[in-house]
Write an enzyme that holds these catalytic residues in place. Structure first.
Site, short mmCIF file in Angstrom:
data_model
loop_
_atom_site.label_atom_id
_atom_site.label_comp_id
_atom_site.label_asym_id
_atom_site.label_seq_id
_atom_site.Cartn_x
_atom_site.Cartn_y
_atom_site.Cartn_z
N ASN A 9 -1.06 -1.31 0.71
CA ASN A 9 -0.72 -2.38 0.32
C ASN A 9 -1.91 -4.45 0.51
OD1 ASN A 9 0.89 -3.98 -1.43
ND2 ASN A 9 2.40 -3.92 -0.35
N TRP A 10 -2.78 -3.94 -0.21
CA TRP A 10 -2.92 -5.59 0.54
C TRP A 10 -2.50 -6.62 0.17
CZ3 TRP A 10 -9.42 -4.94 -1.29
CH2 TRP A 10 -9.67 -3.85 -0.77
N LYS A 11 -1.68 -6.41 -0.57
CA LYS A 11 -0.78 -7.77 -1.00
C LYS A 11 -1.28 -9.36 -0.79
CE LYS A 11 3.07 -5.72 2.08
NZ LYS A 11 4.60 -6.50 3.47
N HIS A 97 7.86 -3.73 -5.64
CA HIS A 97 7.90 -4.23 -4.35
C HIS A 97 8.94 -5.41 -3.87
CE1 HIS A 97 6.77 -5.40 -0.42
NE2 HIS A 97 5.93 -4.43 -0.08
N GLU A 99 8.68 -7.65 -1.77
CA GLU A 99 8.64 -8.87 -1.76
C GLU A 99 8.98 -10.15 -3.67
OE1 GLU A 99 5.12 -7.91 0.49
OE2 GLU A 99 6.19 -7.94 1.85
N GLU A 169 11.32 1.48 1.25
CA GLU A 169 10.55 0.28 1.86
C GLU A 169 11.88 -0.63 2.39
OE1 GLU A 169 6.33 -0.37 1.65
OE2 GLU A 169 7.51 -1.45 0.27
N GLY A 175 6.86 -5.48 7.37
CA GLY A 175 5.70 -6.31 8.25
C GLY A 175 6.35 -6.78 9.32
N SER A 215 5.88 -1.13 8.27
CA SER A 215 5.27 -0.68 9.57
C SER A 215 5.30 0.49 9.73
CB SER A 215 5.74 -1.54 10.46
OG SER A 215 6.56 -2.45 10.63
N GLY A 236 1.52 -1.86 4.76
CA GLY A 236 1.16 -3.30 4.45
C GLY A 236 -0.61 -3.32 5.51
N GLY A 237 0.24 -4.08 6.49
CA GLY A 237 -0.90 -4.46 7.12
C GLY A 237 -1.90 -3.75 7.93
P1 PGA Z 1 4.04 -3.21 6.26
O1 PGA Z 1 3.88 -3.44 4.90
O2 PGA Z 1 3.61 -1.64 6.39
O3 PGA Z 1 2.79 -4.14 6.72
O4 PGA Z 1 5.36 -3.24 7.25
C1 PGA Z 1 4.47 -2.24 4.03
C2 PGA Z 1 4.86 -2.47 2.35
O5 PGA Z 1 5.40 -4.16 2.18
O6 PGA Z 1 4.09 -2.07 1.61
#
Ligand code: PGA
Length: 253
Positions: A9-11, A97, A99, A169, A175, A215, A236-237
């Site tokens: 997930n590049w966001k 998600h 967010e 999640e 993050g 994470s 994500g990251g």
């Molecule tokens: P993260 O994000 O790996 O940076 O914690 C995961 C996500 O929000 O899908």
């Protein structure tokens, strides 16, 4: 056997050029994916075509959108429909998600409509759920995520629910560098599967992939993915770094 999936997930990160370089770097590595393993990369809308062009040659690699709208077309400025996504070769769509729930007020009910819009077109929703920190601290995470499933997914038929990929999640782990321990992940994944079994029966619950997100890194992926009810990750990251995400793909059981 249910699918094991490494999903990136590049966001809202990377320029087009950086995204191209990241995909080229990933594709330069060699993977021996088994038939039950898949890689999905969720990129910003403007990069979908580029990503489809690069990944469509590679078996078991798919491009995902990070969102969609419920309507097929019309006067909805700024929104993107499932039809539009499919017209550029996208069949996977991340929805719900945390967010989007937090910053764009997406409710369980709205997400139920998105699930329907996606499944109606034969595409695959990657449905995110998970609790915020105060809920975990009060030890009420099971009821919280059960409600998310109930309100967004439980109107689906037994056939339809098996086309949904679920990503658990915990918001406190996204993050933050704070990962759920593999035991915590397994515990709640097993709970989610037992909830699904209660509604749809064990055989159907057994077919549904439940990814862990929050994470996930190269150095914890093997341990997390080795849990019996953890079917891969939504990352994500660490998905923004070639070596990290390549190692996470290779950690799929
Ligand atoms: P993260 O994000 O790996 O940076 O914690 C995961 C996500 O929000 O899908």
């Amino acid at each position: 056997m249910r699918k094991k999936i490494a999903a990136a997930n590049w966001k809202m990160n990377l320029t087009l050029q950086q995204g191209e370089a990241l995909l080229d770097g990933l594709l330069a590595q060699s993977y021996q994916l088994q038939p039950h393993q898949e890689v999905v990369v969720a990129v910003p809308f403007p990069y979908l075509t580029m990503a489809v062009q690069k990944l469509q040659q590679v078996p078991q690699f798919y491009v995902a959108a990070q969102n969609c709208y419920t309507k097929a077309s019309g006067a909805y400025t700024g929104e993107v429909s499932v039809d539009i996504l499919q017209s550029v070769g996208v069949q996977h769509i991340v929805i719900g998600h945390s967010e989007r729930r937090e910053y764009f007020q997406e409710s369980n009910q709205f997400l139920a409509e998105k699930v329907d819009a996606i499944l109606a077109k034969g595409a695959t929703p990657i449905f995110c759920c998970g609790e915020p920190l105060p809920v975990r601290e009060a030890n009420e995470q099971n009821a919280f995520v059960a409600k998310q499933l109930q309100e967004s997914l439980y109107h689906l038929s037994a056939e339809a629910i098996q086309k949904v990929v679920i990503a658990y999640e915990p918001i406190w782990a996204i993050g933050t560098g704070k990962t759920a321990t593999s035991a915590q992940a397994q515990e709640i994944h097993a709970f989610l599967r037992s909830e699904l079994a209660g509604k749809y029966g064990a055989a159907i619950a057994d077919n549904i992939s439940i990814l862990y997100g929050g994470s996930v890194k190269a150095n914890n992926a093997i341990e997390l993915f080795s849990q019996p009810d953890v079917d891969g990750g939504l990352v994500g990251g660490a998905s923004l770094i070639v070596e990290e995400f390549a190692a996470i793909i290779k950690a799929l059981p």
